[in-house]
Design a protein around this motif. Structure first.
Motif, short mmCIF file in Angstrom:
data_model
loop_
_atom_site.label_atom_id
_atom_site.label_comp_id
_atom_site.label_asym_id
_atom_site.label_seq_id
_atom_site.Cartn_x
_atom_site.Cartn_y
_atom_site.Cartn_z
N ALA A 38 42.23 35.48 42.21
CA ALA A 38 43.34 36.24 41.29
C ALA A 38 43.63 37.63 42.04
O ALA A 38 42.71 38.45 42.36
CB ALA A 38 42.79 36.44 40.05
N VAL A 39 44.64 38.03 42.27
CA VAL A 39 45.03 39.32 42.93
C VAL A 39 44.41 40.33 42.35
O VAL A 39 44.77 40.58 41.00
CB VAL A 39 46.81 39.45 43.24
CG1 VAL A 39 46.80 40.99 43.71
CG2 VAL A 39 47.07 38.63 44.27
N LYS A 41 41.78 41.19 41.35
CA LYS A 41 40.40 40.84 40.74
C LYS A 41 39.28 39.82 41.37
O LYS A 41 38.34 39.19 40.89
CB LYS A 41 40.74 39.85 39.18
CG LYS A 41 41.61 40.83 38.39
CD LYS A 41 41.99 40.10 37.27
CE LYS A 41 42.95 40.92 36.37
NZ LYS A 41 43.70 40.27 35.28
N SER A 42 39.66 39.71 42.50
CA SER A 42 38.51 39.05 43.54
C SER A 42 38.00 39.97 44.30
O SER A 42 38.50 41.02 44.72
CB SER A 42 39.13 37.99 44.15
OG SER A 42 40.05 37.17 43.68
N GLY A 43 36.67 39.41 44.83
CA GLY A 43 36.20 40.36 45.96
C GLY A 43 35.38 41.55 45.36
O GLY A 43 35.29 41.50 44.22
N VAL A 46 35.33 44.77 42.94
CA VAL A 46 35.42 45.09 41.48
C VAL A 46 34.01 45.69 41.02
O VAL A 46 34.03 46.19 39.89
CB VAL A 46 35.69 43.40 40.80
CG1 VAL A 46 35.29 43.33 39.30
CG2 VAL A 46 36.98 42.91 41.07
N LEU A 136 36.68 48.86 39.74
CA LEU A 136 37.79 48.32 38.91
C LEU A 136 38.74 49.41 38.69
O LEU A 136 39.88 49.20 38.61
CB LEU A 136 36.93 48.07 37.64
CG LEU A 136 37.23 47.06 36.86
CD1 LEU A 136 37.39 45.70 37.40
CD2 LEU A 136 36.46 46.83 35.71
N SER A 157 48.66 35.08 44.24
CA SER A 157 47.31 34.79 43.73
C SER A 157 47.14 33.01 44.05
O SER A 157 47.96 32.40 44.30
CB SER A 157 46.91 34.99 42.33
OG SER A 157 47.10 35.97 41.98
N ASP A 158 45.98 32.60 44.36
CA ASP A 158 45.47 31.34 44.51
C ASP A 158 46.16 30.71 45.67
O ASP A 158 46.63 29.73 45.64
CB ASP A 158 46.04 30.44 43.12
CG ASP A 158 45.12 31.02 41.85
OD1 ASP A 158 43.89 31.33 41.90
OD2 ASP A 158 45.71 31.23 40.74
N GLN A 211 33.96 34.69 46.13
CA GLN A 211 34.95 34.72 47.30
C GLN A 211 34.44 35.08 48.60
O GLN A 211 35.02 34.94 49.46
CB GLN A 211 36.03 35.72 46.99
CG GLN A 211 37.03 34.60 45.77
CD GLN A 211 36.88 35.11 44.40
OE1 GLN A 211 35.92 36.00 44.13
NE2 GLN A 211 37.18 34.44 43.22
#
Lengths: 554, 99
Positions: A38-39, A41-43, A46, A136, A157-158, A211
């Motif tokens: 999810a753009v 919200k990954s990596g 966060v 965040l 995303s995805d 990820q």
């Protein structure tokens, strides 16, 4: 294959990728930011707790020179001074930009920006936002800013990247796979920015999100870029080792703690009598791993953390981590927590210049995927700092480059790399075999966890290299159904392939560093060499090729 | 080892039942990983940070919204743990929401 065109393609949407996107879009370029999750919200962004930097809130004794000296000292001779200089010179402007876009820094009792001390920094220079959920807060600010630029800046995303696409010597885009539609695409771009984060998932226990499978190093290698000092894997020294659901969680407040071995000895009195637990991550990880190897560790292969005397500070500054521990049955108010090193950060990475350009025209790299800034040990809270400074550099420089480049040719199937062609072939039909794709990833984690963790040996590294060669065969024996969309099997398969290329680079580099320096500790060569050199990894015909060069040369 | 009965709403594919090996310290996410690895490799779910920050693993757990990485796996009133996609927004497949 379906083709999509943009001026700048950014792979990864953490702090580095989104920062690059915002600065490039401000220069009126068409920007596409893609992420396999999810753009925004990954990596790893966060989970980032604090950020080091300079600003009007700085300690009066602090300045660019002091900050740079700390980075160079911590880097054990391997930190690139030009990159460090860029970082300390640019960070105050980047933080000003973020606050002007709405980021609110946490305040202290006198309503000034709160500034915290961190191990390895000679002065307190860490700030935070959203009560310690700084990463965040930064992501939310960048997403908000990106929305104001939505005419030029698009996100997707995805969609997972299989390999970069080249036209003779230049990177001209990427071949990607849309997980939602179960369909491959070629994205053509005048410049590509890699911002895919780190490698934690190459190890069995990590602080990193799911990820972090080292895709960017694999993609860089595939495009002909050179990786620097890939043996320098930072282990976060004090992470939970149990229970399994939170294994790898960073205890960000360990500088307030006492650590004990299983005989109740405060062992850091032996290793670092002056700084004790409040030392840099490389030294503390090596000390803890040495205690465990010597048979003085806990049941689960860690040591014991006691924080009971500093609970008020911990609750104030690190409430989220404190609450997770309490929720999972680790009572920090009375008991001890079992802690040890977990894979945390890749200090090596794609070799870049101060403008984030790799050696391959059209390819820029920012954030953790780039190498060289931190050398042999990254100082705490310098990860977000790196993402902001070099994300902006990447966005601006890729925008400039896209002004001077025009190419309207179509990418044919023949232009795709053998690596991409092989992945696409397997993903285009369901295959029956003996191995599940997650098991390929597990095997790589076992190999690196056993032989390429904190303490390494020549023999172990040779074993790892040999065992990784055998993982090539596993990729050919994979069993996978490709009939459903958003297939976890398919994600694991592509990630497994990237993990393997990156793992070979790490092991190859580690075999070539015949000394112990920074995070790389080899028991067969326990001291640093008298000369300082870098390791470089490139790829020729799908094989990694490694050489070393004295510092300052390529 | 104990068993945990799980039922999952999978839109067009209907409701699927799983009976999995259960450890006390398992989160809902651990259960999903167990299903993916040892029961049904086609199951779709989203997650990232595993520490309750990214919120991408939000789903309905025993009828209430929750983060699968933070919620301890336990049966609902009927003795079965029920999983369904979060109510808001488009569902891509199984428990995965469009973001």
């Amino acid at each position: 294959m379906n083709e999509i065109k943009t001026d700048i393609l950014i792979i990864g949407s953490g702090a580095a990728g989104l920062t690059a996107g915002v600065y490039a879009a401000q220069l009126h370029k068409k920007v596409l930011v893609i992420d396999k999750g999810a753009v925004g919200k990954s990596g790893s962004t966060v989970g980032a707790v604090q950020m080091a930097g300079l600003g009007e809130w700085s300690n009066p004794l602090d300045d660019e020179r002091a900050y740079m000296r700390d980075i160079e000292n911590s880097g054990r001779g391997l930190s690139d001074p030009a990159l460090a200089k860029t970082l300390v010179n640019d960070i105050s402007k980047r933080i000003e930009d973020l606050t002007s876009w709405g980021l609110k820094l946490d305040r202290d009792k006198s309503d000034q920006a709160a500034v915290y001390p961190t191990a390895g920094h000679s002065l307190p220079r860490s700030i935070s936002a959203r009560k310690g959920k700084t990463g965040l807060g930064i992501l939310q600010t960048l997403i908000r800013k990106a929305k104001t630029l939505s005419e030029n800046l698009h996100t997707w995303s995805d969609v997972i990247t299989l390999d970069l696409v080249k036209s003779s010597t230049r990177v001209i885009g990427a071949v990607v796979f849309d997980l939602k539609k179960n369909k491959p695409y070629v994205i053509k771009a005048k410049a590509v920015i890699l911002a895919t984060g780190g490698i934690g998932q190459l190890y069995p226990t990590t602080s990193n999100p799911v990820q972090s499978t080292g895709d960017g190093y694999s993609l860089g290698l595939g495009a002909g870029a050179s990786l620097i000092d890939m043996e320098q894997v930072q282990f976060y020294p004090v992470s939970l080792v149990t229970p399994r659901s939170v294994a790898g969680l960073c205890i960000s407040f360990y500088h307030y703690s006492n650590l004990y071995n299983t005989f109740g000895e405060r062992f850091m009195e032996t290793y670092e009598p002056e700084t004790l637990e409040n030392t840099t991550r490389d030294k503390l990880s090596i000390a803890i791993a040495s205690e465990v190897v010597a048979g003085r560790g806990s049941d689960h292969g860690g040591v014991w953390l006691d924080i009971s005397s500093q609970l008020e500070k911990v609750k104030k500054e690190f409430l989220h981590e404190f609450n997770i521990c309490m929720d999972r049955g680790i009572d920090l108010t009375h008991g001890y927590a079992e802690v040890g090193p977990a894979a945390h950060f890749m200090m090596g990475g794609v070799h870049i210049d101060v403008n984030t350009a790799s050696s391959v025209p059209g390819l820029y790299v920012a954030g953790e995927t780039a190498g060289g800034l931190h050398g042999g040990n990254r100082l705490g809270n310098n990860a977000l700092t790196e993402c902001l400074v070099f994300g902006a550099k990447a966005g601006i420089n890729a925008a400039w480059e896209s002004n001077n480049y025009e190419d309207q040719s179509t990418v044919t199937a023949e232009a795709l790399s053998p690596f991409a062609t092989k992945l696409l072939d397997t993903m285009s039909r369901s295959v029956s075999g003996s191995v599940k794709s997650y098991q390929i990833k597990q095997r790589i984690q076992e190999i690196l966890g056993t032989h390429v963790a904190v303490l390494r040996t020549d023999e172990g590294l040779k074993q790892a290299a040999k065992q990784l060669e055998a993982v090539d065969d596993l990729l050919d024996q994979v069993e996978m159904s490709t009939e459903v969309n958003y297939s976890r099997e398919l994600i694991d398969y592509v990630e497994g392939a990237h993990m393997l290329r990156t793992a070979k680079a790490i092991v190859g580099a580690a075999l070539h560093r015949k000394e112990s320096r920074g995070a790389h500790f080899n028991s067969d060569h326990p001291s640093p060499a008298s000369n300082i050199y870098h390791t470089f990894v490139t790829k020729e015909n799908e094989q990694v090729v490694i050489h070393t060069s004295p510092k300052g040369e390529k | 080892m104990n068993k945990l009965a799980v039922k999952m709403e999978r839109q067009a594919r209907g409701v699927h039942h799983f009976n999995i090996e259960h450890r006390d310290d398992m989160t809902v996410l651990d259960v999903l990983e167990e299903i993916y690895r040892n029961h049904d490799a086609s199951v779709a779910y989203r997650f990232s940070c595993r520490i309750g920050l990214c919120a991408t693993c939000m789903m309905m757990i025993n009828g209430k919204p929750g983060l699968s990485c933070m919620k301890r796996a336990e049966p609902g009133c009927d003795g079965t743990m029920s999983l369904a996609p979060f109510l808001k927004g488009n569902t891509i497949r199984d428990l995965v929401k469009e973001v």
